[in-house]
Design an enzyme around this catalytic site. Structure first.
Site, PDB file in Angstrom:
ATOM      1  N   CYS A  58      -3.333   2.700  -5.662  1.00 28.70           N
ATOM      2  CA  CYS A  58      -2.589   3.618  -4.631  1.00 28.70           C
ATOM      3  C   CYS A  58      -1.427   3.801  -5.169  1.00 28.70           C
ATOM      4  O   CYS A  58      -0.708   5.041  -4.804  1.00 28.70           O
ATOM      5  CB  CYS A  58      -2.865   2.808  -3.185  1.00 28.70           C
ATOM      6  SG  CYS A  58      -1.751   1.225  -3.284  1.00 28.70           S
TER       7      CYS A  58
ATOM      8  N   HIS B  92      -3.358   8.898   1.232  1.00 27.68           N
ATOM      9  CA  HIS B  92      -3.321   7.942   0.423  1.00 27.68           C
ATOM     10  C   HIS B  92      -4.686   7.686  -0.315  1.00 27.68           C
ATOM     11  O   HIS B  92      -5.866   8.167   0.362  1.00 27.68           O
ATOM     12  CB  HIS B  92      -2.816   6.508   1.214  1.00 27.68           C
ATOM     13  CG  HIS B  92      -3.530   6.404   2.340  1.00 27.68           C
ATOM     14  ND1 HIS B  92      -4.123   5.138   2.889  1.00 27.68           N
ATOM     15  CD2 HIS B  92      -3.570   7.295   3.630  1.00 27.68           C
ATOM     16  CE1 HIS B  92      -4.619   5.133   3.918  1.00 27.68           C
ATOM     17  NE2 HIS B  92      -4.363   6.266   4.554  1.00 27.68           N
TER      18      HIS B  92
ATOM     19  N   HIS C 243       0.895  -0.958  -0.019  1.00 27.16           N
ATOM     20  CA  HIS C 243      -0.025  -0.125   0.005  1.00 27.16           C
ATOM     21  C   HIS C 243       0.866   1.282   0.083  1.00 27.16           C
ATOM     22  O   HIS C 243       1.670   1.568   0.693  1.00 27.16           O
ATOM     23  CB  HIS C 243      -0.964   0.078   1.090  1.00 27.16           C
ATOM     24  CG  HIS C 243      -1.891   1.041   1.135  1.00 27.16           C
ATOM     25  ND1 HIS C 243      -2.779   1.492   0.219  1.00 27.16           N
ATOM     26  CD2 HIS C 243      -2.213   1.860   2.227  1.00 27.16           C
ATOM     27  CE1 HIS C 243      -3.320   2.308   0.246  1.00 27.16           C
ATOM     28  NE2 HIS C 243      -3.247   2.974   1.430  1.00 27.16           N
TER      29      HIS C 243
END
Length: 249
Positions: A154, A42, A30
C-alpha cells in the site's frame, strides 16, 4: 505536524495528500491517497493473493477495513476486487489516527524521525496529477498488480501516485520504508550476533552493538529511500499495468 509526529487534523486534509494510519501498535501502517470529499483510494489485499503466502501477510498486511454486516453508507459502491479500492475516510482509518506522509524532507529531519515510513526525500508531483493517477488505477482491473508485502504494498501505491516512481527490477524489494526497516533491523541483528563472539569485554560489546545498530539503521533507511535508489524509474500511469506484468513474469 512536527519533527516527531505527522499527525493531522481532518480540516487540514487536501486532495492529493498521502495519508496513513498505524495498525498493530506501530508495527505497520496502512497508506492511501486522499482525493477529496472524505474519500481515500488505497491498495489492499482484497480479493487477491498476496504473492508471498506467508504469516507476514496475515500479521502485517491486514490493511483492508474489517468487513461489516451493515454496508457503510458513505463508501462508494463498487464491484472492484483488484486491490485498488475507494473508501470513506472513516473506513480507511478503521478507528486509527490520521497522519500525513511528508515529501521533500530535509535529510537531517529524515534521519531524525523516530519511526520509519513517515517521510521521503523525494518531491511530490502536483496534487491534480496525484489524484489523477489514483483514480486511473482505481478504474483499471488489476491496475497496480498483485499485493506483495515485500515488493508491492500500500505504501508503494501511495508513493507511486505522489511521485510516478516505480522499482524497475522484479527482484528488488519494495520502495517503502517499512520494508527497508525490516531489512535494516535484520542486518543489525546479524551484526549484533557477530559482536557476541568478538574478543572484547561486555561494555565494549554493548557500545559497539548499539553504535553499529544505529549506523546500520540510518544507512539502510537512507539508501532505500525512493529518491536515492538507482533501480527506480518514472513511469506514466498508463504504463503501470505493463510494468507490473513484466515484473511478475
Amino acid at each position: 505536524m512536527g519533527l516527531f509526529s505527522n499527525r493531522l487534523d481532518r480540516e487540514s486534509l487536501k486532495p492529493g495528500d498521502h495519508i496513513y494510519s498505524w495498525r498493530a501498535a506501530y508495527i505497520y501502517a496502512h497508506h492511501g491517497i486522499y482525493v477529496g470529499d472524505e474519500k481515500v483510494i488505497h491498495f489492499t489485499r482484497t480479493g487477491q493473493k498476496t504473492g508471498t503466502s506467508s504469516v507476514v501477510d496475515v500479521l502485517m498486511v491486514s490493511s483492508a477495513p474489517l468487513p461489516s454486516l451493515i454496508p457503510c453508507p458513505n463508501c462508494p459502491p463498487t464491484n472492484n476486487t483488484n486491490g485498488v479500492i475507494a473508501s470513506c475516510l472513516d473506513c480507511f482509518l478503521a478507528g486509527g489516527v490520521l497522519y500525513r506522509f511528508e515529501y521533500s524532507t530535509n535529510p537531517a529531519i529524515f534521519l531524525a524521525k523516530p519511526l520509519d515510513a513517515t517521510c521521503t526525500l523525494a518531491p511530490s508531483d502536483p496534487p491534480e496529477t496525484v489524484v489523477f493517477r489514483a483514480n486511473y488505477l482505481l478504474d483499471l482491473e488489476n491496475g497496480f498488480g498483485c499485493y506483495n508485502v515485500f515488493k508491492n504494498n500500500c505504501q508503494d501505491f501511495a508513493i507511486y501516485c505522489k511521485t510516478g516512481l516505480l522499482v524497475s527490477n522484479k527482484k528488488s524489494i519494495s520502495q517503502s520504508g517499512h520494508v527497508a526497516s525490516i531489512f535494516g533491523k535484520t542486518l543489525t541483528g546479524v551484526v549484533s550476533g557477530m559482536l557476541k563472539f568478538a574478543n572484547t569485554n561486555i561494555y565494549a560489546k554493548t557500545a559497539l552493538g548499539v553504535g553499529s545498530g544505529v549506523v546500520t539503521h540510518f544507512v539502510s533507511r537512507y539508501s532505500y529511500d525512493i529518491s536515492i535508489r538507482s533501480d527506480v524509474i518514472k513511469v506514466p500511469v498508463e504504463e503501470v499495468v505493463q510494468i507490473h506484468h513484466k515484473k511478475a513474469n
